[in-house]
Design an enzyme around this catalytic site. Structure first.
Site, mmCIF file in Angstrom:
data_model
loop_
_atom_site.group_PDB
_atom_site.id
_atom_site.type_symbol
_atom_site.label_atom_id
_atom_site.label_comp_id
_atom_site.label_asym_id
_atom_site.label_seq_id
_atom_site.Cartn_x
_atom_site.Cartn_y
_atom_site.Cartn_z
ATOM 1 N N LYS A 223 35.143 19.637 -7.390
ATOM 2 C CA LYS A 223 34.676 18.231 -7.312
ATOM 3 C C LYS A 223 34.761 17.606 -5.769
ATOM 4 O O LYS A 223 33.691 17.307 -5.153
ATOM 5 C CB LYS A 223 35.574 17.003 -8.145
ATOM 6 C CG LYS A 223 35.224 17.274 -9.808
ATOM 7 C CD LYS A 223 36.375 16.390 -10.466
ATOM 8 C CE LYS A 223 36.123 16.600 -11.918
ATOM 9 N NZ LYS A 223 37.121 15.905 -12.835
ATOM 10 N N GLN B 219 42.562 12.580 -12.654
ATOM 11 C CA GLN B 219 42.003 14.078 -13.508
ATOM 12 C C GLN B 219 43.123 14.037 -14.718
ATOM 13 O O GLN B 219 44.256 13.789 -14.668
ATOM 14 C CB GLN B 219 42.469 15.307 -12.439
ATOM 15 C CG GLN B 219 42.161 16.681 -13.189
ATOM 16 C CD GLN B 219 40.325 16.726 -13.440
ATOM 17 O OE1 GLN B 219 39.729 16.161 -12.944
ATOM 18 N NE2 GLN B 219 40.360 17.386 -14.417
ATOM 19 N N ASP C 61 34.262 8.066 -13.735
ATOM 20 C CA ASP C 61 34.213 8.715 -14.853
ATOM 21 C C ASP C 61 33.735 8.046 -16.016
ATOM 22 O O ASP C 61 33.406 8.642 -16.989
ATOM 23 C CB ASP C 61 35.730 8.899 -15.363
ATOM 24 C CG ASP C 61 36.173 10.298 -14.786
ATOM 25 O OD1 ASP C 61 35.394 11.549 -14.858
ATOM 26 O OD2 ASP C 61 37.395 10.670 -14.402
#
Ligand code: GUN
Length: 282
Positions: A53, A97, A120
């Site tokens: 990422k 995460q 997200d």
């Protein structure tokens, strides 16, 4: 029949290039989009995801800041980090995460992220906005799947769409997006009786369970479009999707490979969300 292979790697490269152009336009106005990725603990798969990422971010001309914290970090310390990122004008997107260590309340951490930086799309208010048809951020994986279906010209209005796996991250938002596109949606879960009877009705089949090979060719309607979100490492070290690829490709009209299908799209859409967060702030 042998299915067309939907090349997620190629499509993600195209999306990332477009993101790079928009990021350059924003940089000309003095704004460099910034993504913060928080990783708690040493889960090897998470480490790889986080590294990928951050690298994709830099390649698209955006800033990435990776914050690594020990597995035994107290919850309060993680919340403090999230709050400082909320207040940081150089950070437009925040991603924590998952999975988090067991002593940390994942819901509380996600709800602490400023919803306007929740790239997200996991925050409860972003889930609610998606459900009511006014999305701010689309969760990256379902967003990437929609992009793939669009690029393949798959007709969704009136189509039978079946999703296997009802997680908050993939299955549920996927259902909302397919519904909004006019599909008739069936959302299956681990208790679904006779899974094959459901999957065999699907014009569009999305499988996101993390169980390698749960869907086989005989569970697929001839000509269906099959999207395999699963990615698991097998005992022999190879990667496998949730769909048994060799039997499925003989029945489907189009199918995503694993790896090289949905995975690269998830990262591309994370960049899109971060860019849009920065554009909104500008
Ligand atoms: N872990 C597995 N997938 C994801 C994702 O899309 N976002 C975050 N934050 N964690 C994940």
């Amino acid at each position: 029949m042998s299915a067309r292979i939907i090349d997620g790697k190629a499509l993600s490269a195209k999306v990332r290039e477009q993101v790079g152009e928009r990021a350059r336009a924003l940089a000309a106005k003095g704004i460099k989009p910034g993504l913060a990725v928080v990783l708690v603990g040493e889960d090897p798969a998470s480490q790889v995801y986080v590294r990928n990422k951050a690298a994709a971010c830099e390649a698209a001309g955006m800033t990435s800041r990776v914050i690594r914290m020990a597995a035994d970090t107290p919850e309060g310390e993680l919340l403090d980090v999230v709050e400082s990122l909320n207040a940081d004008p150089a950070i437009h997107g925040i991603l924590v995460q998952l999975p988090l260590p067991g002593h940390i309340d994942t819901g509380l951490v996600i709800e602490t992220i400023d919803a306007r930086k929740d790239v997200d799309g996991f925050h409860i208010s972003n889930a609610g906005l998606l459900m009511t048809g006014r999305p701010l951020f689309l969760p990256c994986t379902p967003y990437g799947v929609m992009k793939m279906l669009d690029s393949e010209g798959v007709a969704l209005r009136g189509a039978e769409a079946v999703i296997v796996g009802a997680s908050n991250i993939v299955g549920k938002p996927m259902a909302m997006l397919l519904l909004a596109a006019g599909a008739t949606v069936t959302l299956c879960n681990s208790k679904t009786r006779d899974l094959g009877a459901q999957t065999r009705r699907a014009d569009v089949l999305v499988v996101a369970t993390g169980k390698p090979g749960i869907v086989t060719g005989e569970m697929i309607k001839p000509g269906a479009v099959v999207i395999d979100v699963g990615i698991s490492r097998l005992a022999d070290g190879s990667l496998a999707g949730d769909v048994e690829f060799e039997s499925a490709r003989r029945v489907a009209s189009a199918i995503t490979p694993v790896p090289g299908g949905v995975g690269p799209m998830t990262i591309a859409m994370l960049l899109v969300n971060t860019l849009e967060a920065a554009e909104r702030g500008a």
